[in-house]
Structure formats: structure tokens, C-alpha cells
Design an enzyme around this catalytic site. Structure first.
Site, PDB file in Angstrom:
ATOM      1  N   SER A   1     148.247  -1.036 -24.902  1.00  0.00           N
ATOM      2  CA  SER A   1     147.200  -0.612 -23.974  1.00  0.00           C
ATOM      3  C   SER A   1     147.755   0.500 -23.095  1.00  0.00           C
ATOM      4  O   SER A   1     148.931   0.488 -22.736  1.00  0.00           O
ATOM      5  CB  SER A   1     146.745  -1.781 -23.095  1.00  0.00           C
ATOM      6  OG  SER A   1     147.727  -2.069 -22.122  1.00  0.00           O
ATOM      7  N   THR A   2     146.921   1.466 -22.778  1.00  0.00           N
ATOM      8  CA  THR A   2     147.329   2.545 -21.867  1.00  0.00           C
ATOM      9  C   THR A   2     147.464   1.985 -20.464  1.00  0.00           C
ATOM     10  O   THR A   2     146.709   1.094 -20.064  1.00  0.00           O
ATOM     11  CB  THR A   2     146.277   3.656 -21.883  1.00  0.00           C
ATOM     12  OG1 THR A   2     146.120   4.112 -23.220  1.00  0.00           O
ATOM     13  CG2 THR A   2     146.676   4.815 -20.992  1.00  0.00           C
TER      14      THR A   2
END
Length: 403
Positions: free
Chosen positions: A111-112
């Protein structure tokens, strides 16, 4: 989920939102409500922690399992922090991961980190009723937040990895936001749901796939990272389609960006770090003091006009490496000199780009011409003989992902 864990996660989300607001990262009230609504613990039920140092090969990891009481406190802290959450090694299946230590492999999905996600989604100005497409959706955090804003049935994501697509689809269905995840190549977009009012790309691309602007509705906006082979100086590209149907695109250098599509080969300075410490190079005078880190307009131009360079951000003074030419430059510190090593004078190339950037008026944004179809895409700082300009490289061919 137990009542105790539900209460703990609700409190963590509220604290996360309060912190992001106080830091000036979160300003959009709709995204604020979405962050409070979207249960991150459902989308990010596990997380890898890197145990070994940056030079280790193979890498030692530890997997946190959010359902295990001994992992929950650390896992909850991590998924509500600003860190990127590491989720998948080497395209592995995600339905039977074992907690604890593991060795080897490289991360293929994550996930960013939250500030970057919010920067992108706030830049797209999401609103109820807009049709939203998320490209390279990964675990679906951006997609979930967008769906919470736009409303059910309006947000779709495309994910190339079959295991990650199934993982995200299952978790998003649990949240009940009405978001759809499609397994496919993000470079093709998702024509079945087009046109879209907002398109968000969670992957970096060397140039814009023709399908993306074709699927953008009049008045629509598309945001992506233009990735060069160096991770040091990414560019953020904002594409809009005017109400009359014309495509306009603006490129800005940024301190960070999304990782490039699968199969894209990064340059790295790690292999040269010990050698540079031992032999920094021959000293010479230079008129160029180390450019500021936030001179983004210069650094994005250097990524194209002095290609094949990467910066070692861990070095004490600015160190730029050309790994494929076994050359480097070490600036200063602060005495008007630079040390250069081997055949390629890396610093001389940066001096030349800086002079051109200065003559062009030190632009911090560039216009990108994106023709219909598969023609060359050109970048320019403006008009006239002093303008900086270059062509974007073509899209790379990426082998199909094994099932």
C-alpha cells in the site's frame, strides 16, 4: 472481529485522521469522512516488516498477522501510520501466509503511504457521483477511499496480479462500498466502464498508455507518476480533458512518486556505496553548488537530459552515481569543488542541465504533448530557443503475470 478490536481500530482511525489534519496533510472534508469510515484493518490484514539492513541479500522479513494477539498491537500501529505497508513477496498467493520470520524474496505489492495517497486523491478533487478508475489498485486502499466519496457502483480498480486482485476484491466486498476490482493489465485501463471522470494510477509509467486519455470523460482528470529509471526524481503528471474534448497535460517534479510497473528495472547506488567511500574521485572546481533538494523542476529535467543517474540519499554530501558507467560524483562539502570518478563526468552533465534550466527561466512545471494513438510524447518548458524539451521513452513490454 471482537468488540475490543473494533473499538481499538475505530480509535486508531480517529487518531490517524486528527494527526493528518494537524500536519496539514488532510484538508478535504469528504476524504476525512472516508478515512474515518474505511476500515484499514480489513484491507491490510497482514504486513511484512523488513528485519535485515539495506545491503542484505537475501532479505530477512517478519510477517505480522493482524488476527494473532501477539502481533496486533504492532500491526495496528503500522497500518495506521504513514508507512507503506508491505503485503506480497514475488507475486505469492495471499490466502495462506504464515506469521513470523521468512527469508528471501522481494516485495511485489504494497500500500502507498497515506500522505501520498491523500495528496493524489485530493489533487483529483473527488466528489459524489463521479466515475472513478484506479489503475494498479493493489490492496485497494485508494479505491476504497474513492468509493466512499463517489458512492456505490462508481469506483473500479484494475489489478494485474491475480492473487492481489482476488485479495483486494474479497476485502472490498467485506467493506460493502460497492467498489469493483477487475483482474487485467492497468496499461489497458478498463474500457467496459469508460468514460471516467477521475483516473488515478498507482503505478509509475515511462509514458502515457494511449488507452488512459481515451477513457477520460470531458472535464475529467487523470493523475499518474512519470517514472524514469532512477527512483530519485519522479514526476507527477496531471492530464485533463477539456469540456471541448482536448487533452492537456502538466508535468511537475516531485519528492516522491509511485513505483513503476512490474518488470521496470531500477537503477541503484547501493552496489557502489562502499567503493565511493573508499575512492570518492579526483577533485576539481565547479561553478555549481549542490542544487537544492526541492529544485524539482531541475531534477526532473536531469532525469531525462542526464539519464542513467541515481542519487545516494544516505551519503553525507550529495552523491550522484551512474551505475551502468561505473562512474560517480561527490559534491563538496561546501568548498566549490566536486570529486568525479571514472569515464563519465556526471557532475559536468548536471552543470550543463542546470545552465539550460537556468536559461529557460528555472521552470517548475512542463507541458506534455500527448497525441492521439501511439505517437511520440514530447515535454517542453515553453516556447522559444531557450526552452527545455525532451521526448518521453516508449512503454516497456511487460511479460504476462503467471496465475
Amino acid at each position: 472481529m471482537s468488540t475490543e478490536l473494533h473499538t481499538a481500530t475505530s480509535g486508531r482511525r480517529a487518531a490517524m485522521v486528527e494527526r493528518l489534519e494537524s500536519e496539514g496533510v488532510l484538508a478535504d472534508p469528504r476524504l476525512r469522512d472516508a478515512l474515518l469510515q474505511v476500515r484499514r484493518e480489513v484491507l491490510l490484514p497482514h504486513a511484512y516488516i523488513r528485519v535485515s539492513g539495506p545491503d542484505a541479500d537475501p532479505i530477512d522479513w517478519r510477517l505480522l498477522d493482524g488476527s494473532h494477539p501477539d502481533d496486533q498491537a504492532e500491526w495496528l500501529d503500522l497500518i495506521h501510520s504513514d508507512e507503506s505497508i508491505l503485503l506480497q513477496r514475488d507475486g505469492e498467493p495471499l490466502d495462506a501466509l504464515g506469521r513470523g520470520p521468512v527469508t528471501g524474496g522481494h516485495m511485489t505489492s504494497m500500500s502507498t503511504f497515506t500522505p501520498a495517497t491523500l495528496e493524489a486523491l485530493q489533487g483529483l478533487r473527488l466528489a459524489p457521483g463521479l466515475r472513478f478508475l484506479d489503475l494498479g489498485t493493489g490492496p485497494g486502499v485508494s479505491l476504497a477511499l474513492a468509493a466512499a466519496v463517489t458512492g456505490p457502483g462508481l469506483a473500479a480498480g484494475v489489478e494485474r496480479d491475480p492473487h492481489m486482485a482476488a485479495f483486494a476484491r474479497r476485502n472490498l466486498d467485506t467493506l460493502g462500498l460497492g467498489a469493483v476490482v477487475v483482474e487485467g493489465d492497468a496499461l489497458d485501463g478498463h474500457p467496459a466502464g469508460a468514460p471516467y471522470d477521475r483516473i488515478h494510477s498507482g503505478i509509475g509509467v515511462p509514458s502515457v498508455p494511449p488507452a488512459w486519455p481515451e477513457q477520460l470523460a470531458p472535464g475529467g482528470m487523470l493523475l499518474t507518476t512519470l517514472a524514469t529509471r532512477t527512483p530519485s526524481w519522479p514526476g507527477q503528471l496531471l492530464i485533463t480533458r477539456t469540456p471541448a474534448g482536448r487533452i492537456e497535460a502538466v508535468l511537475k517534479g516531485r519528492p516522491r512518486g509511485y513505483r513503476p510497473l512490474l518488470g521496470y528495472r531500477w537503477l541503484t547506488a547501493l552496489d557502489h556505496r562502499a567503493r565511493i567511500r573508499a575512492t570518492p574521485g579526483m577533485a576539481r572546481l565547479t561553478p555549481l553548488a549542490p542544487p537544492a533538494d526541492d529544485a524539482y523542476g531541475f531534477w526532473i529535467a536531469a532525469a531525462y537530459l542526464a539519464p542513467g543517474l541515481v542519487r545516494d540519499f544516505q551519503a553525507e554530501t550529495m552523491t550522484i552515481v551512474a551505475p551502468e558507467d561505473d562512474s560517480w560524483a561527490v559534491a563538496g562539502p561546501g568548498d566549490g569543488t566536486v570529486r568525479v570518478y571514472r569515464s563519465r563526468d556526471v557532475w559536468a552533465e548536471l552543470e550543463a542541465v542546470y545552465a539550460r534550466w537556468d536559461q529557460a527561466g528555472r521552470p517548475d512545471t512542463y507541458l506534455v504533448d500527448i497525441p492521439d494513438g501511439a505517437g511520440p510524447q514530447h515535454v517542453t518548458s515553453g516556447t522559444g530557443p531557450k526552452a527545455l524539451s525532451w521526448a518521453l521513452p516508449p512503454l516497456a513490454t511487460v511479460p504476462p503475470q503467471p496465475s
